[in-house]
Design a protein around this motif. Structure first.
Motif, PDB file in Angstrom:
ATOM      1  N   MET A   1       0.814  -1.137  -0.085  1.00  0.00           N
ATOM      2  CA  MET A   1       0.031   0.049   0.018  1.00  0.00           C
ATOM      3  C   MET A   1       0.937   1.210   0.087  1.00  0.00           C
ATOM      4  SD  MET A   1      -3.467  -0.642   2.212  1.00  0.00           S
ATOM      5  CE  MET A   1      -2.766  -0.045   3.759  1.00  0.00           C
ATOM      6  N   PRO A   2       0.555   2.139  -0.984  1.00  0.00           N
ATOM      7  CA  PRO A   2       1.595   3.290  -1.068  1.00  0.00           C
ATOM      8  C   PRO A   2       1.666   4.193   0.045  1.00  0.00           C
ATOM      9  CG  PRO A   2      -0.227   3.321  -2.626  1.00  0.00           C
ATOM     10  CD  PRO A   2      -0.519   2.060  -1.838  1.00  0.00           C
ATOM     11  N   ASN A   3       0.460   4.399   0.870  1.00  0.00           N
ATOM     12  CA  ASN A   3       0.313   5.368   1.850  1.00  0.00           C
ATOM     13  C   ASN A   3       0.373   4.940   3.262  1.00  0.00           C
ATOM     14  OD1 ASN A   3      -0.144   7.694  -0.210  1.00  0.00           O
ATOM     15  ND2 ASN A   3      -2.135   6.530  -0.433  1.00  0.00           N
ATOM     16  N   GLU A   4       0.790   3.662   3.384  1.00  0.00           N
ATOM     17  CA  GLU A   4       0.577   2.838   4.697  1.00  0.00           C
ATOM     18  C   GLU A   4       1.578   3.456   5.826  1.00  0.00           C
ATOM     19  OE1 GLU A   4       1.733  -1.336   4.428  1.00  0.00           O
ATOM     20  OE2 GLU A   4       3.136  -0.628   2.848  1.00  0.00           O
ATOM     21  N   THR A   5       2.510   4.200   5.566  1.00  0.00           N
ATOM     22  CA  THR A   5       3.708   4.613   6.700  1.00  0.00           C
ATOM     23  C   THR A   5       3.432   6.272   6.548  1.00  0.00           C
ATOM     24  OG1 THR A   5       5.465   5.041   4.958  1.00  0.00           O
ATOM     25  CG2 THR A   5       5.144   2.795   5.924  1.00  0.00           C
ATOM     26  N   ALA A  74      -5.698   7.272   9.945  1.00  0.00           N
ATOM     27  CA  ALA A  74      -6.061   5.669   9.541  1.00  0.00           C
ATOM     28  C   ALA A  74      -7.119   5.614   8.576  1.00  0.00           C
ATOM     29  CB  ALA A  74      -6.382   5.078  10.745  1.00  0.00           C
ATOM     30  N   ALA A  75      -8.048   6.443   8.528  1.00  0.00           N
ATOM     31  CA  ALA A  75      -9.019   6.547   7.527  1.00  0.00           C
ATOM     32  C   ALA A  75      -8.506   6.855   6.208  1.00  0.00           C
ATOM     33  CB  ALA A  75     -10.418   7.512   7.692  1.00  0.00           C
ATOM     34  N   VAL A  76      -7.626   7.989   6.200  1.00  0.00           N
ATOM     35  CA  VAL A  76      -7.063   8.405   4.745  1.00  0.00           C
ATOM     36  C   VAL A  76      -6.181   7.084   4.134  1.00  0.00           C
ATOM     37  CG1 VAL A  76      -5.710   9.785   3.401  1.00  0.00           C
ATOM     38  CG2 VAL A  76      -7.219  10.839   5.407  1.00  0.00           C
ATOM     39  N   ARG A  83      -3.549   4.651  -4.763  1.00  0.00           N
ATOM     40  CA  ARG A  83      -2.779   5.700  -5.366  1.00  0.00           C
ATOM     41  C   ARG A  83      -1.819   6.571  -4.310  1.00  0.00           C
ATOM     42  NH1 ARG A  83      -5.284  11.182  -6.184  1.00  0.00           N
ATOM     43  NH2 ARG A  83      -3.478  12.613  -6.857  1.00  0.00           N
ATOM     44  N   GLU A  84      -0.508   6.813  -4.628  1.00  0.00           N
ATOM     45  CA  GLU A  84       0.110   7.384  -3.860  1.00  0.00           C
ATOM     46  C   GLU A  84       0.019   9.055  -3.727  1.00  0.00           C
ATOM     47  OE1 GLU A  84       5.005   7.824  -3.102  1.00  0.00           O
ATOM     48  OE2 GLU A  84       4.240   6.312  -4.576  1.00  0.00           O
ATOM     49  N   LEU A  85      -0.002   9.403  -2.486  1.00  0.00           N
ATOM     50  CA  LEU A  85      -0.151  10.774  -2.246  1.00  0.00           C
ATOM     51  C   LEU A  85       0.831  11.592  -1.898  1.00  0.00           C
ATOM     52  CD1 LEU A  85      -3.255  10.362   0.205  1.00  0.00           C
ATOM     53  CD2 LEU A  85      -3.441  11.196  -2.172  1.00  0.00           C
ATOM     54  N   THR A  86       0.984  13.005  -2.255  1.00  0.00           N
ATOM     55  CA  THR A  86       2.264  13.595  -1.877  1.00  0.00           C
ATOM     56  C   THR A  86       1.731  13.883  -0.243  1.00  0.00           C
ATOM     57  OG1 THR A  86       1.134  15.701  -2.420  1.00  0.00           O
ATOM     58  CG2 THR A  86       2.285  14.566  -4.023  1.00  0.00           C
ATOM     59  N   GLN A  87       2.692  14.533   0.267  1.00  0.00           N
ATOM     60  CA  GLN A  87       2.519  14.930   1.546  1.00  0.00           C
ATOM     61  C   GLN A  87       1.698  15.959   1.751  1.00  0.00           C
ATOM     62  OE1 GLN A  87       4.319  13.427   4.599  1.00  0.00           O
ATOM     63  NE2 GLN A  87       2.645  14.355   5.522  1.00  0.00           N
ATOM     64  N   ALA A 112     -10.008  10.322  -4.545  1.00  0.00           N
ATOM     65  CA  ALA A 112      -8.449  10.518  -4.432  1.00  0.00           C
ATOM     66  C   ALA A 112      -7.837   9.171  -4.776  1.00  0.00           C
ATOM     67  CB  ALA A 112      -8.205  10.862  -2.893  1.00  0.00           C
ATOM     68  N   ASN A 113      -8.472   7.996  -4.087  1.00  0.00           N
ATOM     69  CA  ASN A 113      -8.033   6.749  -4.596  1.00  0.00           C
ATOM     70  C   ASN A 113      -8.249   6.390  -5.611  1.00  0.00           C
ATOM     71  OD1 ASN A 113      -6.981   4.116  -3.257  1.00  0.00           O
ATOM     72  ND2 ASN A 113      -9.105   3.291  -3.872  1.00  0.00           N
ATOM     73  N   ALA A 114      -9.057   6.910  -6.396  1.00  0.00           N
ATOM     74  CA  ALA A 114      -9.000   6.427  -8.146  1.00  0.00           C
ATOM     75  C   ALA A 114      -8.240   7.615  -8.793  1.00  0.00           C
ATOM     76  CB  ALA A 114     -10.562   6.673  -8.592  1.00  0.00           C
ATOM     77  N   GLY A 115      -7.637   8.553  -8.324  1.00  0.00           N
ATOM     78  CA  GLY A 115      -6.700   9.522  -8.962  1.00  0.00           C
ATOM     79  C   GLY A 115      -7.415  10.549  -9.667  1.00  0.00           C
ATOM     80  N   LEU A 116      -8.820  10.683  -8.963  1.00  0.00           N
ATOM     81  CA  LEU A 116      -9.670  11.715  -9.842  1.00  0.00           C
ATOM     82  C   LEU A 116      -9.569  12.805  -8.953  1.00  0.00           C
ATOM     83  CD1 LEU A 116     -12.801   8.956 -10.548  1.00  0.00           C
ATOM     84  CD2 LEU A 116     -10.736   9.837 -12.205  1.00  0.00           C
ATOM     85  N   ASP A 117      -8.588  13.763  -9.259  1.00  0.00           N
ATOM     86  CA  ASP A 117      -8.337  15.004  -8.437  1.00  0.00           C
ATOM     87  C   ASP A 117      -9.452  15.994  -8.662  1.00  0.00           C
ATOM     88  OD1 ASP A 117      -6.271  13.696  -7.526  1.00  0.00           O
ATOM     89  OD2 ASP A 117      -4.840  14.891  -8.503  1.00  0.00           O
TER      90      ASP A 117
END
Length: 166
Positions: A1-5, A74-76, A83-87, A112-117
């Motif tokens: 998962m790209p945002n797990e940390t 945690a929800a985010v 999809r990987e988020l920026t900080q 956001a998960n679907a990349g639909l900004d």
């Protein structure tokens, strides 16, 4: 998962605190709900006289804020896993989720998960109404909040195409 940390940055936490404010007593928020600290909902409906006299310590506020931010993070992370988020995007989604709750944030998080900004921006900028409560705690007609309009503009900024082009 790209945002797990991912965790909220110091700048993101400062921005969230500035948006919410830190109040060391119970008060009735814009929707006439009993609130304290950094936007912590004590309960729906107005505070009692006893609550209005009750002080809140800085330690209480910081403890409540830490728990609420961790829950929003945690929800985010849970809902934006494809999809990987920026900080900046992560911080904005945490602030939005902190304010609306995971259920209220779900449409923006799914986009956001679907990349639909563009849809993230649309969902955030539409969520600018509050539902005041009367003295008995009953929900009244929704009212547009200028403060939420400004807040949503800030939270949506990292998802705007022109922000990414810079």
């Amino acid at each position: 998962m790209p945002n797990e940390t991912m965790r909220t940055s110091t700048a993101g936490l400062s921005a969230l605190r500035a948006r919410e404010g830190a109040i060391l007593h119970y008060y009735n928020d814009i929707a006439n709900n009993c609130t304290f600290g950094v936007g912590a909902l004590a309960h729906h409906g107005p505070c009692t006289e006893e609550e209005m006299r009750r002080p809140v310590s800085t330690a209480d506020v910081n403890a409540q804020l830490a728990v609420s931010v961790r829950s929003a993070e945690a929800a985010v992370r849970r809902q934006v896993s494809a999809r990987e988020l920026t900080q900046d995007q992560f911080d904005a989604l945490v602030s939005y989720t902190f304010n609306t709750g995971p259920t209220g944030a779900h449409p923006a998080l799914a986009a956001a998960n679907a990349g639909l900004d563009e849809q993230v921006v649309a969902h955030m900028t539409r969520n600018v109404n509050v539902h005041p409560r009367d003295v008995h705690g009953r929900r009244l007609r929704a009212v547009r909040s200028a403060g939420l309009v400004n807040r949503r503009r800030e939270e949506a900024a990292p998802f705007r195409i022109e922000a990414r082009a810079e």
